[in-house]
Design a protein around this motif. Structure first.
Motif, PDB file in Angstrom:
ATOM      1  N   GLY A 137       0.794  -1.226   0.000  1.00 11.32           N
ATOM      2  CA  GLY A 137       0.000   0.000   0.000  1.00 11.32           C
ATOM      3  C   GLY A 137       0.822   1.270   0.000  1.00 11.32           C
ATOM      4  N   THR A 138       2.138   1.145   0.209  1.00 13.85           N
ATOM      5  CA  THR A 138       3.006   2.332   0.265  1.00 13.85           C
ATOM      6  C   THR A 138       3.774   2.551  -1.032  1.00 13.85           C
ATOM      7  OG1 THR A 138       4.961   1.179   1.151  1.00 13.85           O
ATOM      8  CG2 THR A 138       3.306   1.913   2.742  1.00 13.85           C
ATOM      9  N   PHE A 139       3.321   1.959  -2.137  1.00 17.17           N
ATOM     10  CA  PHE A 139       4.133   1.990  -3.355  1.00 17.17           C
ATOM     11  C   PHE A 139       4.341   3.396  -3.906  1.00 17.17           C
ATOM     12  CE2 PHE A 139      -0.153   1.216  -5.272  1.00 17.17           C
ATOM     13  CZ  PHE A 139      -0.208   2.278  -6.160  1.00 17.17           C
ATOM     14  N   HIS A 156       7.455   4.011  -1.997  1.00 16.46           N
ATOM     15  CA  HIS A 156       8.425   2.925  -2.120  1.00 16.46           C
ATOM     16  C   HIS A 156       8.064   2.049  -3.318  1.00 16.46           C
ATOM     17  CE1 HIS A 156      10.222   4.006   1.708  1.00 16.46           C
ATOM     18  NE2 HIS A 156       9.014   4.064   2.217  1.00 16.46           N
ATOM     19  N   PRO A 157       8.311   2.548  -4.543  1.00 13.40           N
ATOM     20  CA  PRO A 157       7.921   1.793  -5.740  1.00 13.40           C
ATOM     21  C   PRO A 157       8.580   0.419  -5.808  1.00 13.40           C
ATOM     22  CG  PRO A 157       8.530   4.045  -6.302  1.00 13.40           C
ATOM     23  CD  PRO A 157       8.923   3.853  -4.877  1.00 13.40           C
ATOM     24  N   GLU A 158       9.713   0.263  -5.128  1.00 11.34           N
ATOM     25  CA  GLU A 158      10.432  -1.008  -5.215  1.00 11.34           C
ATOM     26  C   GLU A 158       9.607  -2.184  -4.685  1.00 11.34           C
ATOM     27  OE1 GLU A 158      11.694   0.822  -1.226  1.00 11.34           O
ATOM     28  OE2 GLU A 158      11.202   1.507  -3.252  1.00 11.34           O
ATOM     29  N   VAL A 159       8.631  -1.913  -3.787  1.00  7.26           N
ATOM     30  CA  VAL A 159       7.857  -3.037  -3.235  1.00  7.26           C
ATOM     31  C   VAL A 159       7.060  -3.746  -4.330  1.00  7.26           C
ATOM     32  CG1 VAL A 159       7.669  -1.924  -0.965  1.00  7.26           C
ATOM     33  CG2 VAL A 159       5.782  -1.708  -2.609  1.00  7.26           C
ATOM     34  N   LEU A 160       6.721  -3.040  -5.391  1.00  6.18           N
ATOM     35  CA  LEU A 160       5.931  -3.641  -6.462  1.00  6.18           C
ATOM     36  C   LEU A 160       6.668  -4.801  -7.123  1.00  6.18           C
ATOM     37  CD1 LEU A 160       4.644  -0.363  -8.156  1.00  6.18           C
ATOM     38  CD2 LEU A 160       3.260  -2.000  -6.870  1.00  6.18           C
ATOM     39  N   TRP A 161       7.986  -4.716  -7.153  1.00  2.67           N
ATOM     40  CA  TRP A 161       8.783  -5.677  -7.905  1.00  2.67           C
ATOM     41  C   TRP A 161       9.412  -6.750  -7.012  1.00  2.67           C
ATOM     42  CZ3 TRP A 161       8.177  -5.141 -13.010  1.00  2.67           C
ATOM     43  CH2 TRP A 161       7.631  -3.919 -13.443  1.00  2.67           C
ATOM     44  N   ARG A 162       9.058  -6.719  -5.725  1.00  2.00           N
ATOM     45  CA  ARG A 162       9.712  -7.635  -4.791  1.00  2.00           C
ATOM     46  C   ARG A 162       8.790  -8.637  -4.141  1.00  2.00           C
ATOM     47  NH1 ARG A 162      13.575  -3.473  -1.533  1.00  2.00           N
ATOM     48  NH2 ARG A 162      14.986  -3.033  -3.256  1.00  2.00           N
ATOM     49  N   ARG A 163       7.522  -8.350  -4.074  1.00  2.00           N
ATOM     50  CA  ARG A 163       6.623  -9.172  -3.274  1.00  2.00           C
ATOM     51  C   ARG A 163       6.097 -10.367  -4.060  1.00  2.00           C
ATOM     52  NH1 ARG A 163       9.247  -6.985   0.193  1.00  2.00           N
ATOM     53  NH2 ARG A 163       8.446  -5.259   1.454  1.00  2.00           N
ATOM     54  N   SER A 164       6.512 -11.553  -3.660  1.00  2.00           N
ATOM     55  CA  SER A 164       6.045 -12.797  -4.276  1.00  2.00           C
ATOM     56  C   SER A 164       4.965 -13.421  -3.400  1.00  2.00           C
ATOM     57  CB  SER A 164       7.211 -13.778  -4.422  1.00  2.00           C
ATOM     58  OG  SER A 164       7.692 -14.142  -3.134  1.00  2.00           O
ATOM     59  N   ALA A 165       4.316 -14.435  -3.941  1.00  2.14           N
ATOM     60  CA  ALA A 165       3.284 -15.130  -3.167  1.00  2.14           C
ATOM     61  C   ALA A 165       3.881 -15.755  -1.907  1.00  2.14           C
ATOM     62  CB  ALA A 165       2.630 -16.197  -4.035  1.00  2.14           C
ATOM     63  N   SER A 166       5.076 -16.320  -2.022  1.00  5.38           N
ATOM     64  CA  SER A 166       5.703 -16.935  -0.844  1.00  5.38           C
ATOM     65  C   SER A 166       6.104 -15.885   0.182  1.00  5.38           C
ATOM     66  CB  SER A 166       6.923 -17.758  -1.256  1.00  5.38           C
ATOM     67  OG  SER A 166       7.902 -16.934  -1.869  1.00  5.38           O
ATOM     68  N   ASP A 167       6.507 -14.725  -0.293  1.00  2.00           N
ATOM     69  CA  ASP A 167       6.875 -13.620   0.591  1.00  2.00           C
ATOM     70  C   ASP A 167       5.656 -13.163   1.391  1.00  2.00           C
ATOM     71  OD1 ASP A 167       8.746 -11.627   1.516  1.00  2.00           O
ATOM     72  OD2 ASP A 167       7.636 -10.182   0.304  1.00  2.00           O
TER      73      ASP A 167
END
Length: 433
Positions: free
Chosen positions: A316-318, A321-332
């Protein structure tokens, strides 16, 4: 022989590339502050270059796929970070000039022992990009979000909302503040726009927070309008004992103290607690602070209220912090869900019968929000949903769901504002026994 001075702007480019390289390597993006870059203009430029490169990450990926037929060279030091900064400038920040983008990129690569052999490639790639900059500037906005994220959020929120998410990503986040007092003079001095309750917004961010009127006197703290919602929904009598789990950096702690509660602020990180302590001292507040693990904290007596702002994917903070969009996987996300369930269980243990528990996350993922409500009601006997009513959220009743939960997202507009807000989820529970 006298040492030839570095070209103007090179030092800043190198500093920005190091910060972006760290983010690409997995670190959280933290904007430069005065300690990093004392000159305000340099600081603003470095932050602008990095945030543009991060917000346009997906579009720059598409450019790189076209410009580098063999892909990024392996073991190439800062090459990728410098290239991304330069593409961001060439295509999306034309006011900064194309010549400096090319020249400084090549010079920056030459200063890196692991990348200097690629200076010719850097020059060739950027000249090709410059020739295609008009076309690149019109790239599909669908590239702004990872395809899997776009598809998932479209199913959840709808295509119109996701389009607004993309717009919010490019626009970035304005500065929202929570006021310590009802202070019209301060609002005018800040040139701020009232939003919800005691939240105000500054669209013009030409000064650092520390230089704003009222900062030194502790008359406000930085807090997104969405993040300020949960603490207002506790609804207990002043003087009630309240536990703020995962409290640092202290925005919600300050709200609870402002409401007149006796607050215990808990965090498991000494550095974060030190930051919370400094923030409370500036604001003139004095919570009881505890360094402990929120998952196994066992107080000597239970609390009338518990606020759990749980660690989450932070999707929700993208806007910040736009980087969160490219880092969060289902396992994460799944690992965070398990952590949240452990924290919810202990928050329930810390709550006295008849008490109120607020659970919130700065996530757009239902697994970390709505699904956790279902889990808690099934797994924790004696915990009941205490529905939130739309009239409890004047200025944003659309964020209250039919089931009595709060769900905000960057496509929503708080109050009469013309910009969005963070994605946030809030659920309120009561303990019956």
């Amino acid at each position: 022989m006298a040492h030839k001075p570095d070209p103007a702007g090179l030092k800043l480019r190198l500093i920005a590339a190091r910060r972006l390289k760290a983010v690409l390597g997995g670190e959280h993006f933290s904007p430069f502050n005065a300690a990093d870059l004392p000159d305000g203009r340099d600081r603003a430029l470095a932050n602008r270059l990095i945030t543009t490169a991060l917000r346009r990450h997906g579009q720059i990926d598409a450019m790189l796929a076209e410009l580098l037929e063999k892909g990024l060279p392996p073991r190439s030091g800062s090459f990728e970070a410098i290239l991304r900064l330069s593409l961001a400038q060439l295509v999306f920040l034309p006011d900064l000039g194309a010549h400096s983008a090319l020249f400084l990129a090549v010079e920056a690569v030459k200063r890196d022992n692991k990348a200097r052999h690629l200076s010719g490639l850097m020059n060739a790639v950027l000249r090709r990009a410059q020739a295609n900059s008009a076309r690149y500037g019109l790239m599909d906005e669908a590239l702004l979000l990872p395809e899997a994220v776009r598809q998932r959020w479209t199913e959840i929120y709808g295509s119109a909302a996701v389009s607004r998410f993309a717009e919010a990503l490019i626009a970035g986040a304005p500065l929202d503040l929570t006021l310590r007092d009802d202070d019209q003079d301060l609002i005018e001095a800040l040139a701020a726009e009232p939003l919800l309750a005691d939240s105000v917004r500054l669209e013009n961010r030409d000064r650092p927070v520390e230089a704003l009127p009222g900062y030194d006197a502790g008359r406000f703290w930085v807090q997104d309008a969405a993040s300020a919602i949960p603490a207002r929904l506790l609804g207990l009598e002043p003087g009630s004992n309240v536990l703020d789990l995962c409290a640092a950096p202290g925005g919600k702690t300050a709200q609870l103290l402002k409401a007149g509660y006796k607050v215990t602020a808990l965090d498991n990180d000494r550095a974060r607690l030190d930051r919370l302590r400094a923030n409370m001292e500036r604001l003139g507040y004095a919570p009881h602070m505890v360094e402990a693990d929120a998952g196994n904290y066992a107080p000597s007596s239970t609390f009338k209220g518990v606020l759990l702002d749980a660690p989450c994917s932070a999707t929700g903070t993208f806007r910040r912090h736009p980087e969160v969009l490219w880092r969060r996987s289902a396992s994460d996300i799944a690992s965070r869900v398990r952590l949240q369930q452990g924290l919810l269980t202990n928050a329930f243990r810390c709550l006295e019968p008849g008490g109120t528990l607020l659970y919130c996350t700065c996530s757009l993922e239902p697994e970390e929000g709505e699904s956790q409500v279902d889990w808690a009601l099934n797994a924790l006997p004696g915990l009941e949903l205490f529905p939130i009513r739309p009239q409890e959220l004047p200025g944003l009743p659309q964020a209250v769901t039919s089931g009595g939960l709060v769900r905000t997202h960057p496509g929503m507009t708080p109050g009469s504002g013309n910009a969005g807000m963070d994605g946030f989820f809030v659920a309120r529970f009561s303990r019956t026994g």
